[in-house]
Design a protein around this motif. Structure first.
Motif, PDB file in Angstrom:
ATOM      1  N   VAL A 135       9.549   3.743   7.390  1.00  0.00           N
ATOM      2  CA  VAL A 135       8.107   3.937   7.575  1.00  0.00           C
ATOM      3  C   VAL A 135       7.626   5.033   6.630  1.00  0.00           C
ATOM      4  O   VAL A 135       8.307   6.040   6.449  1.00  0.00           O
ATOM      5  CB  VAL A 135       7.780   4.323   9.038  1.00  0.00           C
ATOM      6  CG1 VAL A 135       6.309   4.696   9.187  1.00  0.00           C
ATOM      7  CG2 VAL A 135       8.124   3.179   9.972  1.00  0.00           C
ATOM      8  N   VAL A 136       6.470   4.826   6.007  1.00  0.00           N
ATOM      9  CA  VAL A 136       5.865   5.858   5.170  1.00  0.00           C
ATOM     10  C   VAL A 136       4.491   6.198   5.719  1.00  0.00           C
ATOM     11  O   VAL A 136       3.832   5.370   6.359  1.00  0.00           O
ATOM     12  CB  VAL A 136       5.750   5.410   3.691  1.00  0.00           C
ATOM     13  CG1 VAL A 136       7.115   5.158   3.097  1.00  0.00           C
ATOM     14  CG2 VAL A 136       4.879   4.164   3.566  1.00  0.00           C
ATOM     15  N   TRP A 137       4.088   7.426   5.468  1.00  0.00           N
ATOM     16  CA  TRP A 137       2.759   7.900   5.886  1.00  0.00           C
ATOM     17  C   TRP A 137       1.948   8.210   4.645  1.00  0.00           C
ATOM     18  O   TRP A 137       2.462   8.799   3.689  1.00  0.00           O
ATOM     19  CB  TRP A 137       2.905   9.157   6.736  1.00  0.00           C
ATOM     20  CG  TRP A 137       1.598   9.754   7.215  1.00  0.00           C
ATOM     21  CD1 TRP A 137       0.942   9.461   8.365  1.00  0.00           C
ATOM     22  CD2 TRP A 137       0.823  10.771   6.555  1.00  0.00           C
ATOM     23  NE1 TRP A 137      -0.199  10.220   8.476  1.00  0.00           N
ATOM     24  CE2 TRP A 137      -0.306  11.026   7.368  1.00  0.00           C
ATOM     25  CE3 TRP A 137       0.959  11.457   5.359  1.00  0.00           C
ATOM     26  CZ2 TRP A 137      -1.277  11.965   7.023  1.00  0.00           C
ATOM     27  CZ3 TRP A 137      -0.008  12.394   5.020  1.00  0.00           C
ATOM     28  CH2 TRP A 137      -1.112  12.634   5.845  1.00  0.00           C
ATOM     29  N   ARG A 138       0.717   7.778   4.630  1.00  0.00           N
ATOM     30  CA  ARG A 138      -0.178   8.081   3.521  1.00  0.00           C
ATOM     31  C   ARG A 138      -1.497   8.617   4.066  1.00  0.00           C
ATOM     32  O   ARG A 138      -2.026   8.111   5.066  1.00  0.00           O
ATOM     33  CB  ARG A 138      -0.450   6.837   2.675  1.00  0.00           C
ATOM     34  CG  ARG A 138       0.775   6.328   1.915  1.00  0.00           C
ATOM     35  CD  ARG A 138       1.188   7.315   0.840  1.00  0.00           C
ATOM     36  NE  ARG A 138       2.364   6.870   0.090  1.00  0.00           N
ATOM     37  CZ  ARG A 138       3.609   7.259   0.352  1.00  0.00           C
ATOM     38  NH1 ARG A 138       3.838   8.104   1.342  1.00  0.00           N
ATOM     39  NH2 ARG A 138       4.610   6.816  -0.375  1.00  0.00           N
ATOM     40  N   PRO A 139      -2.056   9.653   3.417  1.00  0.00           N
ATOM     41  CA  PRO A 139      -3.363  10.168   3.853  1.00  0.00           C
ATOM     42  C   PRO A 139      -4.451   9.158   3.545  1.00  0.00           C
ATOM     43  O   PRO A 139      -4.322   8.343   2.621  1.00  0.00           O
ATOM     44  CB  PRO A 139      -3.531  11.441   3.020  1.00  0.00           C
ATOM     45  CG  PRO A 139      -2.673  11.217   1.812  1.00  0.00           C
ATOM     46  CD  PRO A 139      -1.513  10.383   2.254  1.00  0.00           C
ATOM     47  N   LEU A 140      -5.510   9.210   4.329  1.00  0.00           N
ATOM     48  CA  LEU A 140      -6.669   8.354   4.096  1.00  0.00           C
ATOM     49  C   LEU A 140      -7.622   9.043   3.130  1.00  0.00           C
ATOM     50  O   LEU A 140      -7.962  10.212   3.320  1.00  0.00           O
ATOM     51  CB  LEU A 140      -7.383   8.045   5.413  1.00  0.00           C
ATOM     52  CG  LEU A 140      -6.593   7.179   6.401  1.00  0.00           C
ATOM     53  CD1 LEU A 140      -7.312   7.104   7.743  1.00  0.00           C
ATOM     54  CD2 LEU A 140      -6.370   5.775   5.835  1.00  0.00           C
ATOM     55  N   ALA A 141      -8.020   8.347   2.105  1.00  0.00           N
ATOM     56  CA  ALA A 141      -8.901   8.916   1.080  1.00  0.00           C
ATOM     57  C   ALA A 141     -10.210   9.382   1.701  1.00  0.00           C
ATOM     58  O   ALA A 141     -10.869   8.633   2.429  1.00  0.00           O
ATOM     59  CB  ALA A 141      -9.167   7.882  -0.008  1.00  0.00           C
ATOM     60  N   GLY A 142     -10.567  10.627   1.426  1.00  0.00           N
ATOM     61  CA  GLY A 142     -11.824  11.169   1.933  1.00  0.00           C
ATOM     62  C   GLY A 142     -11.782  11.632   3.368  1.00  0.00           C
ATOM     63  O   GLY A 142     -12.805  12.061   3.912  1.00  0.00           O
ATOM     64  N   SER A 143     -10.619  11.574   4.031  1.00  0.00           N
ATOM     65  CA  SER A 143     -10.490  11.982   5.445  1.00  0.00           C
ATOM     66  C   SER A 143     -11.622  11.407   6.295  1.00  0.00           C
ATOM     67  O   SER A 143     -12.411  12.152   6.892  1.00  0.00           O
ATOM     68  CB  SER A 143     -10.458  13.512   5.570  1.00  0.00           C
ATOM     69  OG  SER A 143      -9.390  14.058   4.839  1.00  0.00           O
ATOM     70  N   PRO A 144     -11.718  10.076   6.370  1.00  0.00           N
ATOM     71  CA  PRO A 144     -12.869   9.459   7.048  1.00  0.00           C
ATOM     72  C   PRO A 144     -12.842   9.566   8.570  1.00  0.00           C
ATOM     73  O   PRO A 144     -13.879   9.403   9.220  1.00  0.00           O
ATOM     74  CB  PRO A 144     -12.774   7.997   6.612  1.00  0.00           C
ATOM     75  CG  PRO A 144     -11.310   7.778   6.382  1.00  0.00           C
ATOM     76  CD  PRO A 144     -10.797   9.072   5.812  1.00  0.00           C
ATOM     77  N   LEU A 181       0.815  -1.215   0.000  1.00  0.00           N
ATOM     78  CA  LEU A 181       0.000   0.000   0.000  1.00  0.00           C
ATOM     79  C   LEU A 181       0.852   1.270   0.000  1.00  0.00           C
ATOM     80  O   LEU A 181       0.349   2.349  -0.290  1.00  0.00           O
ATOM     81  CB  LEU A 181      -0.933   0.010   1.219  1.00  0.00           C
ATOM     82  CG  LEU A 181      -1.984  -1.101   1.280  1.00  0.00           C
ATOM     83  CD1 LEU A 181      -2.808  -0.990   2.560  1.00  0.00           C
ATOM     84  CD2 LEU A 181      -2.903  -1.045   0.058  1.00  0.00           C
ATOM     85  N   ALA A 182       2.145   1.135   0.313  1.00  0.00           N
ATOM     86  CA  ALA A 182       3.027   2.299   0.351  1.00  0.00           C
ATOM     87  C   ALA A 182       3.230   2.899  -1.028  1.00  0.00           C
ATOM     88  O   ALA A 182       3.672   4.047  -1.155  1.00  0.00           O
ATOM     89  CB  ALA A 182       4.364   1.923   0.967  1.00  0.00           C
ATOM     90  N   THR A 183       2.918   2.160  -2.073  1.00  0.00           N
ATOM     91  CA  THR A 183       3.072   2.684  -3.439  1.00  0.00           C
ATOM     92  C   THR A 183       1.900   3.574  -3.841  1.00  0.00           C
ATOM     93  O   THR A 183       1.968   4.242  -4.873  1.00  0.00           O
ATOM     94  CB  THR A 183       3.184   1.519  -4.433  1.00  0.00           C
ATOM     95  OG1 THR A 183       1.973   0.735  -4.387  1.00  0.00           O
ATOM     96  CG2 THR A 183       4.373   0.626  -4.096  1.00  0.00           C
ATOM     97  N   LEU A 184       0.829   3.598  -3.046  1.00  0.00           N
ATOM     98  CA  LEU A 184      -0.349   4.395  -3.365  1.00  0.00           C
ATOM     99  C   LEU A 184      -0.193   5.822  -2.848  1.00  0.00           C
ATOM    100  O   LEU A 184       0.478   6.072  -1.841  1.00  0.00           O
ATOM    101  CB  LEU A 184      -1.601   3.767  -2.748  1.00  0.00           C
ATOM    102  CG  LEU A 184      -1.924   2.320  -3.153  1.00  0.00           C
ATOM    103  CD1 LEU A 184      -3.144   1.824  -2.396  1.00  0.00           C
ATOM    104  CD2 LEU A 184      -2.136   2.210  -4.654  1.00  0.00           C
ATOM    105  N   ALA A 185      -0.837   6.781  -3.538  1.00  0.00           N
ATOM    106  CA  ALA A 185      -0.823   8.171  -3.083  1.00  0.00           C
ATOM    107  C   ALA A 185      -1.732   8.365  -1.880  1.00  0.00           C
ATOM    108  O   ALA A 185      -1.424   9.139  -0.974  1.00  0.00           O
ATOM    109  CB  ALA A 185      -1.240   9.107  -4.212  1.00  0.00           C
ATOM    110  N   THR A 186      -2.865   7.693  -1.881  1.00  0.00           N
ATOM    111  CA  THR A 186      -3.793   7.711  -0.750  1.00  0.00           C
ATOM    112  C   THR A 186      -4.277   6.289  -0.503  1.00  0.00           C
ATOM    113  O   THR A 186      -4.281   5.449  -1.408  1.00  0.00           O
ATOM    114  CB  THR A 186      -5.011   8.620  -1.014  1.00  0.00           C
ATOM    115  OG1 THR A 186      -5.705   8.159  -2.183  1.00  0.00           O
ATOM    116  CG2 THR A 186      -4.591  10.064  -1.213  1.00  0.00           C
TER     117      THR A 186
END
Length: 315
Positions: free
Chosen positions: A251-260, A176-181
């Motif tokens: 470690v990578v951080w990714r935003p959650l889509a839609g800020s749920p 999942l680290a390859t995804l933007a969100t």
């Protein structure tokens, strides 16, 4: 040579631009005052005043020194007053608590700004979860808390409620680290790290409920109080964690889509806040907005930008 005292003489002369008037204001004779100014000039290696029979003027060096001298003299006077108040036993104090995951850089900014504006107040910060903060506030053991909502307690006053929209912390090798969100549903079947419910009951329950609403039912919930333990679990591939961006190798951080998810936080106190409590509460709200990127409740989520260096799990 007592530099602070001689600088005080210099400041008074610079304000009066008349040695006789300055001597009267200082309660001393003019000749000793002139001698002490000469000694200060010898010590600094510059001429501070141009004197004629008609007028006294600051030299370029004197004009440059004046604001620095005023600051040093004022600070020395504040130190003397603070020590005098300490001897009298009437030094103001403020006991404040913050959640363990607030972030080192945010905490440092908060303490530094308060002490810079309130040098005569003894600030005693503590690290404490919401449930412990509530007990300490109601028991009179704490003057101000920075706690997470919802809070089920009567008798407390609250500052403006601010909101964090957490993202997800993943091991660098995670697919999942390859995804933007990342969608919460993408985390299905994984273990999740959260603060213990005994420390953050409202945050714990609301986060799990929000995860379930968006398709993420953790295989297991692991508990961590401190950021380093949380990061260790993520690095080991044991679980994922929710929080603000962190600059940690591996470690990578990714935003959650839609800020749920929305984590709510505010200052809190018991009864009528004192001047220092109200001031610290206002400062905390500003620091959380400016340094931690939080927004007012009801405001749209902030647009995500590339991660910046940060200290601590939340910063």
């Amino acid at each position: 040579m007592d530099l602070v005292r001689h600088l005080r003489y210099f400041v008074v002369i610079a304000e009066e631009l008349h040695f006789g008037n300055a001597a009267a204001r200082l309660g001393m004779a003019q000749p000793p005052l002139s001698q002490r100014v000469k000694r200060l000039e010898d010590e600094l290696g510059v001429r501070l005043f141009d004197r004629t029979s008609r007028q006294v003027r600051l030299t370029g060096a004197g004009r440059l020194l004046l604001p620095e001298a005023r600051e040093l003299v004022a600070r020395a006077e504040r130190i003397r007053e603070l020590m005098a108040r300490t001897v009298r036993g009437d030094t103001a104090s403020l006991r404040a608590a913050v959640p363990p995951d607030l972030g080192a850089s945010v905490l440092a900014a908060l303490i530094a700004r308060f002490r810079a504006d309130n040098p005569d107040v003894r600030l005693t910060p503590a690290e404490m979860g919401t449930s412990d903060q509530v007990d300490a506030l109601l028991g009179g053991e704490l003057d101000l808390g920075v706690l997470r909502h919802p809070v089920a307690a009567s008798g407390l006053g609250f500052g403006p409620v601010l909101v964090q929209h957490p993202g997800v912390l993943l091991r660098e090798e995670d697919e999942l680290a390859t995804l933007a969100t990342v969608h919460l549903a993408d985390l299905a079947g994984r273990e999740l790290v959260l603060p213990p419910r005994t420390l953050e009951p409202g945050l714990h329950d609301e986060t799990l409920a929000g995860c379930r609403r968006h398709g993420f039912v953790p295989a297991e919930v692991r508990h961590a109080v401190h950021g380093q333990f949380t990061i260790g679990l993520v690095l080991a591939g044991t679980a994922v964690a929710l929080g603000q961006r962190a600059d940690v190798p591996g470690v990578v951080w990714r935003p959650l889509a839609g800020s749920p998810l929305a984590w709510r936080i505010s200052t809190a106190w018991r009864g009528e806040p004192s001047e220092h409590v109200a001031g610290f509460a206002d400062l905390t709200t500003r620091v959380l907005r400016e340094d931690a990127g939080m927004s007012d409740e009801g405001a749209p989520p902030r647009t995500w930008v590339a991660p910046r260096p940060a200290m601590g799990f939340l910063s």
